[in-house]
Design a protein around this motif. Structure first.
Motif, PDB file in Angstrom:
ATOM      1  N   TRP A   1       0.841  -1.199   0.000  1.00 44.34           N
ATOM      2  CA  TRP A   1       0.000   0.000   0.000  1.00 44.34           C
ATOM      3  C   TRP A   1       0.872   1.242   0.000  1.00 44.34           C
ATOM      4  O   TRP A   1       1.824   1.349   0.775  1.00 44.34           O
ATOM      5  CB  TRP A   1      -0.918   0.041   1.214  1.00 44.34           C
ATOM      6  N   GLU A   2       0.525   2.154  -0.877  1.00 44.93           N
ATOM      7  CA  GLU A   2       1.147   3.474  -0.915  1.00 44.93           C
ATOM      8  C   GLU A   2       0.075   4.492  -0.537  1.00 44.93           C
ATOM      9  O   GLU A   2      -0.921   4.625  -1.251  1.00 44.93           O
ATOM     10  CB  GLU A   2       1.680   3.784  -2.314  1.00 44.93           C
ATOM     11  N   PRO A   3       0.215   5.195   0.602  1.00 42.97           N
ATOM     12  CA  PRO A   3      -0.801   6.181   0.979  1.00 42.97           C
ATOM     13  C   PRO A   3      -1.097   7.141  -0.160  1.00 42.97           C
ATOM     14  O   PRO A   3      -0.193   7.647  -0.822  1.00 42.97           O
ATOM     15  CB  PRO A   3      -0.150   6.896   2.171  1.00 42.97           C
ATOM     16  N   LYS A   4      -2.395   7.335  -0.426  1.00 44.22           N
ATOM     17  CA  LYS A   4      -2.892   8.167  -1.524  1.00 44.22           C
ATOM     18  C   LYS A   4      -2.570   7.567  -2.896  1.00 44.22           C
ATOM     19  O   LYS A   4      -2.722   8.237  -3.924  1.00 44.22           O
ATOM     20  CB  LYS A   4      -2.337   9.594  -1.453  1.00 44.22           C
ATOM     21  N   GLY A   5      -2.129   6.323  -2.893  1.00 41.77           N
ATOM     22  CA  GLY A   5      -1.757   5.675  -4.147  1.00 41.77           C
ATOM     23  C   GLY A   5      -2.447   4.340  -4.304  1.00 41.77           C
ATOM     24  O   GLY A   5      -3.671   4.223  -4.152  1.00 41.77           O
ATOM     25  N   ASP A   6      -1.669   3.289  -4.569  1.00 42.46           N
ATOM     26  CA  ASP A   6      -2.207   1.971  -4.899  1.00 42.46           C
ATOM     27  C   ASP A   6      -2.256   1.062  -3.685  1.00 42.46           C
ATOM     28  O   ASP A   6      -1.290   0.969  -2.906  1.00 42.46           O
ATOM     29  CB  ASP A   6      -1.346   1.298  -5.964  1.00 42.46           C
ATOM     30  N   LEU A   7      -3.383   0.368  -3.534  1.00 39.99           N
ATOM     31  CA  LEU A   7      -3.509  -0.747  -2.601  1.00 39.99           C
ATOM     32  C   LEU A   7      -3.519  -2.007  -3.453  1.00 39.99           C
ATOM     33  O   LEU A   7      -4.417  -2.201  -4.283  1.00 39.99           O
ATOM     34  CB  LEU A   7      -4.795  -0.637  -1.790  1.00 39.99           C
ATOM     35  N   VAL A   8      -2.522  -2.871  -3.261  1.00 41.94           N
ATOM     36  CA  VAL A   8      -2.356  -4.072  -4.079  1.00 41.94           C
ATOM     37  C   VAL A   8      -2.690  -5.291  -3.217  1.00 41.94           C
ATOM     38  O   VAL A   8      -2.196  -5.432  -2.090  1.00 41.94           O
ATOM     39  CB  VAL A   8      -0.922  -4.174  -4.623  1.00 41.94           C
ATOM     40  N   LEU A   9      -3.528  -6.165  -3.773  1.00 36.91           N
ATOM     41  CA  LEU A   9      -4.043  -7.311  -3.032  1.00 36.91           C
ATOM     42  C   LEU A   9      -3.895  -8.580  -3.855  1.00 36.91           C
ATOM     43  O   LEU A   9      -3.880  -8.539  -5.095  1.00 36.91           O
ATOM     44  CB  LEU A   9      -5.526  -7.096  -2.708  1.00 36.91           C
ATOM     45  N   GLU A  10      -3.801  -9.719  -3.166  1.00 36.36           N
ATOM     46  CA  GLU A  10      -3.825 -11.010  -3.849  1.00 36.36           C
ATOM     47  C   GLU A  10      -4.880 -11.903  -3.221  1.00 36.36           C
ATOM     48  O   GLU A  10      -5.189 -11.782  -2.036  1.00 36.36           O
ATOM     49  CB  GLU A  10      -2.458 -11.687  -3.807  1.00 36.36           C
ATOM     50  N   ARG A  11      -5.408 -12.803  -4.025  1.00 32.72           N
ATOM     51  CA  ARG A  11      -6.534 -13.616  -3.599  1.00 32.72           C
ATOM     52  C   ARG A  11      -6.173 -14.535  -2.427  1.00 32.72           C
ATOM     53  O   ARG A  11      -5.088 -15.114  -2.378  1.00 32.72           O
ATOM     54  CB  ARG A  11      -7.028 -14.448  -4.775  1.00 32.72           C
ATOM     55  N   ASN A  12      -7.097 -14.650  -1.494  1.00 29.75           N
ATOM     56  CA  ASN A  12      -7.005 -15.615  -0.397  1.00 29.75           C
ATOM     57  C   ASN A  12      -7.706 -16.885  -0.857  1.00 29.75           C
ATOM     58  O   ASN A  12      -8.938 -16.970  -0.827  1.00 29.75           O
ATOM     59  CB  ASN A  12      -7.667 -15.037   0.859  1.00 29.75           C
ATOM     60  N   ASP A  13      -6.949 -17.858  -1.310  1.00 28.56           N
ATOM     61  CA  ASP A  13      -7.545 -19.078  -1.877  1.00 28.56           C
ATOM     62  C   ASP A  13      -8.257 -19.929  -0.830  1.00 28.56           C
ATOM     63  O   ASP A  13      -9.022 -20.836  -1.186  1.00 28.56           O
ATOM     64  CB  ASP A  13      -6.466 -19.906  -2.574  1.00 28.56           C
ATOM     65  N   ASP A  14      -8.020 -19.653   0.451  1.00 28.75           N
ATOM     66  CA  ASP A  14      -8.661 -20.423   1.522  1.00 28.75           C
ATOM     67  C   ASP A  14      -9.818 -19.664   2.157  1.00 28.75           C
ATOM     68  O   ASP A  14     -10.248 -20.000   3.267  1.00 28.75           O
ATOM     69  CB  ASP A  14      -7.626 -20.767   2.599  1.00 28.75           C
ATOM     70  N   TYR A  15     -10.331 -18.669   1.464  1.00 32.20           N
ATOM     71  CA  TYR A  15     -11.407 -17.852   2.022  1.00 32.20           C
ATOM     72  C   TYR A  15     -12.625 -18.713   2.310  1.00 32.20           C
ATOM     73  O   TYR A  15     -13.012 -19.563   1.507  1.00 32.20           O
ATOM     74  CB  TYR A  15     -11.758 -16.733   1.038  1.00 32.20           C
ATOM     75  N   TRP A  16     -13.265 -18.475   3.458  1.00 31.66           N
ATOM     76  CA  TRP A  16     -14.366 -19.335   3.890  1.00 31.66           C
ATOM     77  C   TRP A  16     -15.587 -19.255   2.995  1.00 31.66           C
ATOM     78  O   TRP A  16     -16.389 -20.200   2.938  1.00 31.66           O
ATOM     79  CB  TRP A  16     -14.741 -19.030   5.344  1.00 31.66           C
ATOM     80  N   ARG A  17     -15.772 -18.142   2.275  1.00 28.63           N
ATOM     81  CA  ARG A  17     -16.890 -18.049   1.328  1.00 28.63           C
ATOM     82  C   ARG A  17     -16.552 -18.726  -0.001  1.00 28.63           C
ATOM     83  O   ARG A  17     -17.419 -18.876  -0.865  1.00 28.63           O
ATOM     84  CB  ARG A  17     -17.238 -16.590   1.036  1.00 28.63           C
ATOM     85  N   GLY A  18     -15.286 -19.073  -0.191  1.00 28.59           N
ATOM     86  CA  GLY A  18     -14.788 -19.588  -1.463  1.00 28.59           C
ATOM     87  C   GLY A  18     -13.894 -18.550  -2.110  1.00 28.59           C
ATOM     88  O   GLY A  18     -14.013 -17.348  -1.830  1.00 28.59           O
ATOM     89  N   PRO A  19     -12.989 -18.959  -2.985  1.00 29.58           N
ATOM     90  CA  PRO A  19     -12.040 -18.021  -3.591  1.00 29.58           C
ATOM     91  C   PRO A  19     -12.751 -16.923  -4.374  1.00 29.58           C
ATOM     92  O   PRO A  19     -13.753 -17.168  -5.051  1.00 29.58           O
ATOM     93  CB  PRO A  19     -11.202 -18.909  -4.522  1.00 29.58           C
ATOM     94  N   ALA A  20     -12.236 -15.702  -4.259  1.00 26.20           N
ATOM     95  CA  ALA A  20     -12.772 -14.562  -5.011  1.00 26.20           C
ATOM     96  C   ALA A  20     -12.434 -14.702  -6.493  1.00 26.20           C
ATOM     97  O   ALA A  20     -11.553 -15.469  -6.871  1.00 26.20           O
ATOM     98  CB  ALA A  20     -12.188 -13.269  -4.443  1.00 26.20           C
ATOM     99  N   PRO A  21     -13.127 -13.977  -7.356  1.00 25.65           N
ATOM    100  CA  PRO A  21     -12.951 -14.155  -8.802  1.00 25.65           C
ATOM    101  C   PRO A  21     -11.586 -13.729  -9.328  1.00 25.65           C
ATOM    102  O   PRO A  21     -11.143 -14.252 -10.341  1.00 25.65           O
ATOM    103  CB  PRO A  21     -14.059 -13.275  -9.408  1.00 25.65           C
TER     104      PRO A  21
END
Length: 527
Positions: free
Chosen positions: A193-213
């Motif tokens: 994360w860069e304040p006022k810039g980009d928040l970069v995320l990666e998928r949590n494959d073990d998410y309890w609802r199921g993996p995000a798209p």
């Protein structure tokens, strides 16, 4: 274009033509988080970012109706105790188990680490947290709290081990912004994360609802409307939020971009300082000091209300992307009052009221608002300035960055303010208890009362309604308190906003949430 009204929204879905999008999604957002500590700020843009990494105990669906989240069920044990059963088998991003210890820790840290736009409002009724077993907690409250589960839609759960050393005002930012403590149970993991810039995320494959798209998501904070639009049209981003009303009209002729419009929960409202000792930004017509605060006079407040042409504000200033507002919540929310009359636009009557109040020539005032938080906030503010000037109140409009505006507002530096307020819990106790009730830190009420308004009779009505377990009685009590609030004209409703999203051409169906949040895990690529 798809246009959806409050109350009948279908499942959030974004369908796009190219399957390439299934790996990476880039979204241009108007506002981002102020910190990666989810408990630092109650602003919608902050919570929206946090929901990608952290889950809430109770989930608010697209219509702000509550559903199971990390809690699978809840029930009152007695008038001052709620029991929550927790979801089994949920893992934090570091592989540790989610338990009742994390819930207790998350609740207790909020009042300590929260910032100027306080999240303590969501736990203000909690007296104690009792761990019954690893998957059961009992919340003991200060008196009856019939809508406690609604408050918990903003109770983000952090890891009690990962955040243990980062739960003071001095350590919070360093731990969460670096990623050391940014360990949630949400659909995405923190990358950078860069304040006022980009928040970069990666998928949590073990998410309890199921993996995000999406395997990777980048949220680019771009406060400037033109910059977001340019990034969308040039292909730098796949989706852009908060398209301005002017750009929306132009995009109707652009085949490369699809747009979606949805009603939002945000009500723009004018807030008027009621303090008699300090009233900065208010001056006599000639610029000299005033002997007393004119905003404490009900006639002056009524004049300001009559000066606002809400139809023009919607049709001209917002290019039709909104609707007039007559109270602090959208129609149909629990406690909204259908019998509150619609305000009258009457500039001649406003001038007469000013003369009756002893200001036949008006006075001078500074009006403050955000210019980078909600769609049209600066334009609405400018429109108000012109309308007030037309009745003889020379108005100096100051549209500021939210990072400047909110701390200064909390310090009492403004007398005339325009805020956008969203009833995020879907019920009136949240709004009336936060905005209108006298400031009372011990009770956790009046957390966003920036006007200094104090009405013991109204306080009593709000508190009684918040403690009433009978739903029908509680609704009636809130409706009465809402009517009293509007009649005081200390907070003057202006318009209910609508939100616009733009996406690369190929968008087949997109139904936004009524709170305006853009959540990557509910955005689906086409087959």
């Amino acid at each position: 274009m798809a246009y959806m009204k409050l109350g009948g929204l279908s499942t959030l879905a974004l369908l796009v033509a190219s399957s390439v999008w299934a790996q990476d999604l880039t979204v241009a957002v108007r506002g981002g988080p102020e910190s990666l500590d989810p408990d630092y700020s109650a602003l919608g843009s902050h919570a929206e970012a946090a929901k990608h990494m952290f889950d809430t105990l109770v989930w608010a669906n697209k219509d702000l109706q509550i559903e199971p989240g990390l809690a699978t069920s809840w029930e009152p044990i007695d008038d001052t105790t709620w029991e929550f059963k927790l979801r089994e088998g949920v893992k934090f991003h570091d592989g540790s188990d989610f338990t009742a210890e994390d819930v207790k820790f998350s609740i207790e840290r909020i009042p300590v680490v929260t910032g100027p736009t306080s999240t303590a409002v969501y736990v203000r009724r909690v007296a104690d947290v009792e761990i019954v077993d690893p998957l059961t907690v009992r919340i003991h409250t200060e008196g009856p709290a019939p809508t406690l589960p609604n408050d918990f839609v903003r109770l983000f759960i952090v890891s009690h081990t990962a955040a243990a050393d980062y739960s003071t005002p001095e350590t919070s930012a360093e731990g969460f912004n670096s990623g050391k403590a940014t360990v949630g149970t949400g659909p995405y993991k923190f990358v950078s994360w860069e304040p006022k810039g980009d928040l970069v995320l990666e998928r949590n494959d073990d998410y309890w609802r199921g993996p995000a798209p999406w395997e990777h998501v980048t949220r680019k904070e771009m406060p400037n409307d033109s910059s977001r639009l340019a990034a969308l049209k040039s292909g730098q981003v796949d989706l852009a939020t908060d398209i301005s009303s002017i750009d929306y009209l132009a995009l109707q002729q652009d085949s490369s971009v699809d747009t979606v419009v949805g009603d939002s929960i945000y009500i723009m409202n004018l807030q008027l300082n009621q303090r008699t000792d300090e009233y900065p930004g208010l001056r006599a017509k000639d610029g000299s000091d005033l002997p007393e605060n004119p905003l404490t006079d009900p006639l002056v407040r009524e004049a300001l209300g009559k000066a606002i042409d809400r139809d023009t504000m919607v049709e001209i200033v917002l290019e039709g992307l909104g609707k007039p507002a007559n109270q602090l919540m959208p129609e149909g929310f629990f406690g909204s009052n259908p019998d509150i009359p619609w305000p009258e636009y009457d500039p001649k009557g406003a001038k007469a009221l000013l003369a009756e109040a002893g200001f036949p020539d008006g006075f001078q005032m500074d009006l403050y608002c955000t210019g980078d938080r909600l769609p049209g906030d600066a334009a609405i503010c400018q429109g108000l300035g012109q309308m007030f000037s037309a009745i003889g109140i020379d108005t100096n409009v100051n549209a500021l960055s939210k990072t400047v505006y909110f701390p200064a507002q909390a310090r009492g530096e403004y007398s005339v303010m325009m805020n956008g307020w969203g009833t995020l819990t879907g019920e009136a106790g949240y709004t009336l208890g936060s905005l209108v009730h006298s400031s009372d830190k011990e009770k956790g009420l009046g957390a966003y009362n920036r006007t200094g308004y104090s009405n013991p009779d109204l306080d009593a009505k709000i508190e009684a309604a918040m403690s009433e377990m009978d739903e029908d009685k509680r609704r009636d009590m809130f409706q009465e308190a809402m009517a009293d609030t509007v009649a005081s004209r200390v907070l003057i409703p202006i318009v209910q906003l609508q939100s616009v999203w733009g996406a690369k051409a190929g968008l087949l169906d997109y139904t936004p949430r009524v709170d305006g949040e853009t959540l990557a895990d509910f955005i689906q690529p086409a087959d």
